[in-house]
Design an enzyme around this catalytic site. Structure first.
Site, mmCIF file in Angstrom:
data_model
loop_
_atom_site.group_PDB
_atom_site.id
_atom_site.type_symbol
_atom_site.label_atom_id
_atom_site.label_comp_id
_atom_site.label_asym_id
_atom_site.label_seq_id
_atom_site.Cartn_x
_atom_site.Cartn_y
_atom_site.Cartn_z
ATOM 1 N N GLY A 13 0.846 -1.196 0.000
ATOM 2 C CA GLY A 13 0.000 0.000 0.000
ATOM 3 C C GLY A 13 0.879 1.242 0.000
ATOM 4 N N LYS A 149 -5.511 -0.691 11.718
ATOM 5 C CA LYS A 149 -6.935 -0.879 11.916
ATOM 6 C C LYS A 149 -7.680 -0.528 10.627
ATOM 7 C CE LYS A 149 -8.980 3.345 13.571
ATOM 8 N NZ LYS A 149 -9.777 3.866 12.686
ATOM 9 N N ASP A 178 -2.297 0.747 17.100
ATOM 10 C CA ASP A 178 -3.324 1.696 17.522
ATOM 11 C C ASP A 178 -2.521 2.967 17.735
ATOM 12 O OD1 ASP A 178 -4.856 3.424 19.118
ATOM 13 O OD2 ASP A 178 -6.171 1.755 19.638
ATOM 14 N N HIS A 179 -2.635 3.905 16.816
ATOM 15 C CA HIS A 179 -1.665 5.011 16.841
ATOM 16 C C HIS A 179 -1.774 5.845 18.116
ATOM 17 C CE1 HIS A 179 -4.964 7.493 15.280
ATOM 18 N NE2 HIS A 179 -4.250 8.558 15.596
ATOM 19 N N LYS A 183 1.229 7.898 21.191
ATOM 20 C CA LYS A 183 1.229 9.317 21.600
ATOM 21 C C LYS A 183 1.923 9.471 22.945
ATOM 22 C CE LYS A 183 -3.069 10.452 19.176
ATOM 23 N NZ LYS A 183 -2.790 11.427 18.137
ATOM 24 N N GLU A 217 -13.025 15.959 17.990
ATOM 25 C CA GLU A 217 -12.368 16.405 16.752
ATOM 26 C C GLU A 217 -13.150 17.569 16.178
ATOM 27 O OE1 GLU A 217 -10.569 13.308 14.165
ATOM 28 O OE2 GLU A 217 -12.108 12.059 15.074
ATOM 29 N N HIS A 241 -9.235 3.164 20.172
ATOM 30 C CA HIS A 241 -8.523 4.182 20.961
ATOM 31 C C HIS A 241 -9.116 4.354 22.363
ATOM 32 C CE1 HIS A 241 -6.978 4.802 17.026
ATOM 33 N NE2 HIS A 241 -7.889 5.646 16.609
ATOM 34 N N LYS A 341 -17.067 13.932 15.698
ATOM 35 C CA LYS A 341 -16.510 14.747 14.606
ATOM 36 C C LYS A 341 -17.239 16.089 14.607
ATOM 37 C CE LYS A 341 -14.272 11.365 12.152
ATOM 38 N NZ LYS A 341 -12.816 11.398 12.143
ATOM 39 N N LYS A 346 -10.844 20.780 18.730
ATOM 40 C CA LYS A 346 -10.052 19.547 18.754
ATOM 41 C C LYS A 346 -9.458 19.435 20.151
ATOM 42 C CE LYS A 346 -7.016 16.325 17.120
ATOM 43 N NZ LYS A 346 -7.383 15.025 16.616
HETATM 44 C C1 BG6 Z 1 -8.357 7.418 13.434
HETATM 45 C C2 BG6 Z 1 -9.770 7.510 12.971
HETATM 46 O O1 BG6 Z 1 -8.098 6.157 13.980
HETATM 47 O O2 BG6 Z 1 -8.108 8.408 14.428
HETATM 48 C C3 BG6 Z 1 -10.081 8.900 12.449
HETATM 49 O O3 BG6 Z 1 -10.007 6.556 11.940
HETATM 50 C C4 BG6 Z 1 -9.716 9.940 13.467
HETATM 51 O O4 BG6 Z 1 -11.453 9.017 12.092
HETATM 52 C C5 BG6 Z 1 -8.299 9.731 13.965
HETATM 53 O O5 BG6 Z 1 -9.852 11.209 12.861
HETATM 54 C C6 BG6 Z 1 -7.978 10.678 15.099
HETATM 55 O O6 BG6 Z 1 -6.616 10.606 15.374
HETATM 56 P P1 BG6 Z 1 -5.835 11.814 16.018
HETATM 57 O O7 BG6 Z 1 -4.464 11.305 16.228
HETATM 58 O O8 BG6 Z 1 -5.928 12.964 15.053
HETATM 59 O O9 BG6 Z 1 -6.565 12.142 17.291
#
Ligand code: BG6
Length: 499
Positions: A13, A149, A178-179, A183, A217, A241, A341, A346
Site C-alpha cells: 500500500g 486498523k 493503535d496510533h 502518543k 475532533e 482508541h 466529529k 479539537k
Molecule cells: C483514526 C480515525 O483512527 O483516528 C479517524 O479513523 C480519526 O477518524 C483519527 O480522525 C484521530 O486521530 P488523532 O491522532 O488525530 O486524534
C-alpha cells in the site's frame, strides 16, 4: 546477532495516503536520528506500475514539511525500491522475494524483515499467506508483521482475520497498530500512575468519583466518507482508541515494565469492563450525527451531505457513554467517554475526578451559618492533544475576609520546544517494532475483548431507529450526552463553552 536496526521494510500500500502522510516521514525522522542508517531498505508495493525513481520522488515530496537538506534527502531515498504487486497474483510475489533477498545482501540486513500492511484488511490474509508460501519470510533474522486498523468490523470478522494471519505469524510477530498508543501523553498515563504514589494510592473506587475521557475532533469526515459511513464513531474510535485508554487507566500495576506484563494487565482490565445487556446499552450509551453549523469559524455541511455518505445515513459521528468496570478497584466508578466529529474544538483529554471531602467545614460569605455546598472536587487532567501536559485542581482559600474556598489549577504544559521534538506516534511505533517491543501495540486478546464490549452496543443501535442529525457542527454533541451525566448528578468537566 540480530542487529535490531538492520531491517528491510516492505510496505504494502506504498502509494496510499497513510504511507505518504505517516510512514515515510516517520522513517525519515528515524533516519535523521540514526536509528536506522546504512543498513535499511524499503520496498514499496502497490498495484500501480511505478519505477524506483517515481517512488523516490513521491517519498521525497512526503518529507517536505521536515525541511530535509539535499544530502539528507538523497541518502534517505536511495534506500527505497518499488515493486508493482497485485496482491492476489501469486507469480508477482516471486519478484518481490528476489528483490527482498537482493536488498538483504546489498545492505547486510541480517534477514530482518518488517512487513507493513497499509491496506484494507480484506487483503491481510492473502498477503500473509503469500509471504509464507513464496518464501518472503526470512529464515535468519526476525520477521514481523505490522497491521493497521480496522481489525475486523465485529468480533466474528476480527476472529477470522486473526486466524488468517496467525496461520503464518505468531502473536509475538504481530504488531497491531493503535496510533494512540504511540502518543507521548498516552504513554505518560503509566508514568503518572505508577511513578507517583500520591496518585496510585488513591487510584480506586474509594477516592475516585468518576473518570472522563474526551476525544473531540473539530473536523468532519473529510475525504473518508465512504469508509466512515460503514464504520461510525463507535467502531472508528471507541472499539480501539477509547478502550485502550480505559485499559491503561484501569489496569493493575504490572510487576515489571515489560510488554508482556503490561498487556496482561490491560487484558484483565478489559475483561472486567461490563458487557451490557440491551437495557444497559440504552441507559448508558448515546449517539449523534452532525448537522450543519460552524467549525473553526467556517460554515460546514451536515454529515449527510458529505461525499461518500448516504443522504439518509444513520451512521453516528458522535458517541458518549458510560463504561462500568466490575472489579475490586473500580466497582461503582463510571468511566464516561465521548468522541465526535465536527465538535467545538479539537481536544483529547482525560479528567480524573476525585471524591469531594466528606463534609465542607468552611463557612462561606453566602452561607455564614451552615454550609450546604460540597467542596469542588480535585481533578487531575491529562492533556493529550493538541497541547500536552497535566493539571491538578486543588482547593485553597480565597484572598480576603471570611473563609471562602476557591479551586486553583496547578498546570504543566509542555514547552513549544519540547512539543516540536515530540516524536510522531508512528515514529515511536516503528522504532518499537524494530526493537521487538510490543508494549504499545494491541494484543489479540485486547482486540477480541474490545469487540465483545462494542458489538452489543452496535447490535442494539442497529435495531433501534434514530432521528438524525441531532447536534450542530461546532457544538459538544447532542443534548443526550449532557443528560447522561446529569442523571447521575454529574457534569462533563470539559465544556469549551456552555452548550
Ligand atoms: C483514526 C480515525 O483512527 O483516528 C479517524 O479513523 C480519526 O477518524 C483519527 O480522525 C484521530 O486521530 P488523532 O491522532 O488525530 O486524534
Amino acid at each position: 546477532m540480530t542487529h535490531e536496526n538492520h531491517a528491510l521494510f516492505t510496505i504494502f500500500g506504498a502509494t496510499g495516503d497513510l504511507a505518504k502522510r505517516k510512514l515515510y516521514p516517520s522513517l525519515f525522522r528515524l533516519h535523521r536520528k540514526k536509528m536506522i542508517h546504512s543498513h535499511f531498505a524499503v520496498i514499496g508495493t502497490a498495484r500501480s506500475d511505478w519505477s524506483n525513481d517515481r517512488f523516490r520522488k513521491v517519498v521525497a515530496e512526503s518529507l517536505q514539511d521536515l525541511n530535509p537538506t539535499e544530502q539528507e534527502l538523497n541518502e534517505f531515498v536511495e534506500h527505497f525500491y518499488y515493486q508493482p504487486l497485485n496482491v492476489t497474483n501469486t507469480e508477482e510475489y516471486i519478484s518481490l522475494q528476489q528483490l527482498a533477498d537482493e536488498l538483504d545482501q546489498k545492505y547486510q540486513l541480517n534477514g530482518n524483515r518488517i512487513f507493513y500492511l497499509a491496506m484494507a484488511p480484506q487483503f491481510f490474509g492473502i498477503i500473509s499467506k503469500h509471504i509464507q508460501s513464496e518464501n518472503i519470510i526470512s529464515k535468519d533474522g526476525f520477521n514481523r508483521l505490522i497491521i493497521e486498523k480496522p481489525f475486523g468490523v465485529d468480533h466474528e470478522s476480527a476472529t477470522q482475520l486473526n486466524n488468517e494471519i496467525s496461520a503464518v505469524f505468531s502473536e509475538e510477530q504481530i504488531f497491531r497498530i493503535d496510533h494512540y498508543l504511540g502518543k507521548e501523553m498516552i504513554q505518560n498515563i503509566a508514568a503518572v500512575r505508577f511513578g507517583n504514589n500520591i496518585f496510585e494510592s488513591l487510584w480506586n473506587y474509594k477516592y475516585i468519583d468518576n473518570i472522563q475521557i474526551t476525544l473531540a475532533e473539530s473536523l468532519g469526515v473529510e475525504e473518508r466518507g465512504g469508509y466512515y459511513d460503514q464504520s461510525g464513531a463507535l467502531k472508528d474510535m471507541v472499539q480501539n482508541h477509547i478502550l485502550q485508554i480505559v485499559a491503561l487507566l484501569a489496569m493493575e500495576p504490572p510487576t515489571v515494565f515489560s510488554d508482556e506484563a503490561i498487556r496482561t494487565e490491560k487484558i484483565n482490565a478489559l475483561k472486567a469492563v461490563r458487557i451490557f445487556d440491551t437495557k444497559e446499552v440504552n441507559e448508558n450509551f448515546v449517539r449523534g450525527q452532525y448537522g450543519t453549523g460552524l467549525t473553526n469559524k467556517k460554515g460546514v455541511p451536515a454529515y449527510r451531505s458529505e461525499n461518500g455518505v448516504k443522504p439518509d445515513s444513520v451512521t453516528e459521528t458522535f458517541v458518549a457513554g458510560k463504561f462500568l468496570i466490575d472489579n475490586f478497584r473500580w466497582t461503582g466508578v463510571p468511566f464516561y467517554v465521548r468522541t465526535g466529529k465536527n465538535m467545538a474544538e479539537k481536544g483529547t483529554r482525560i479528567n480524573i475526578v476525585f471524591k469531594s471531602t466528606p463534609i465542607n467545614i468552611f463557612r462561606s460569605v453566602d452561607e455564614p451559618i451552615c454550609n450546604t455546598k460540597k467542596l469542588p472536587e480535585n481533578i487531575l487532567t491529562i492533556y493529550i492533544q493538541p497541547t500536552e501536559g497535566f493539571s491538578l485542581t486543588l482547593n485553597g482559600k480565597k484572598i480576603g475576609n471570611g473563609f471562602d474556598i476557591d479551586p486553583t489549577k496547578l498546570m504543566f504544559r509542555q514547552s513549544v520546544e519540547n512539543l516540536e521534538n515530540t516524536p510522531e506516534a508512528y515514529e515511536k511505533l516503528l522504532s518499537d517494532c524494530l526493537k521487538g517491543d510490543a508494549t504499545n501495540f494491541t494484543h489479540w486478546s485486547e482486540v477480541e475483548q474490545s469487540w465483545k464490549i462494542v458489538d452489543v452496543i452496535r447490535h442494539v443501535w442497529d435495531q433501534t431507529p434514530i432521528d438524525f442529525p441531532n447536534y450542530s457542527s461546532g457544538s459538544m454533541g447532542p443534548q443526550s450526552a449532557f443528560d447522561l451525566l446529569e442523571k447521575d448528578g454529574r457534569q462533563w468537566v470539559w465544556c469549551p463553552f456552555k452548550k
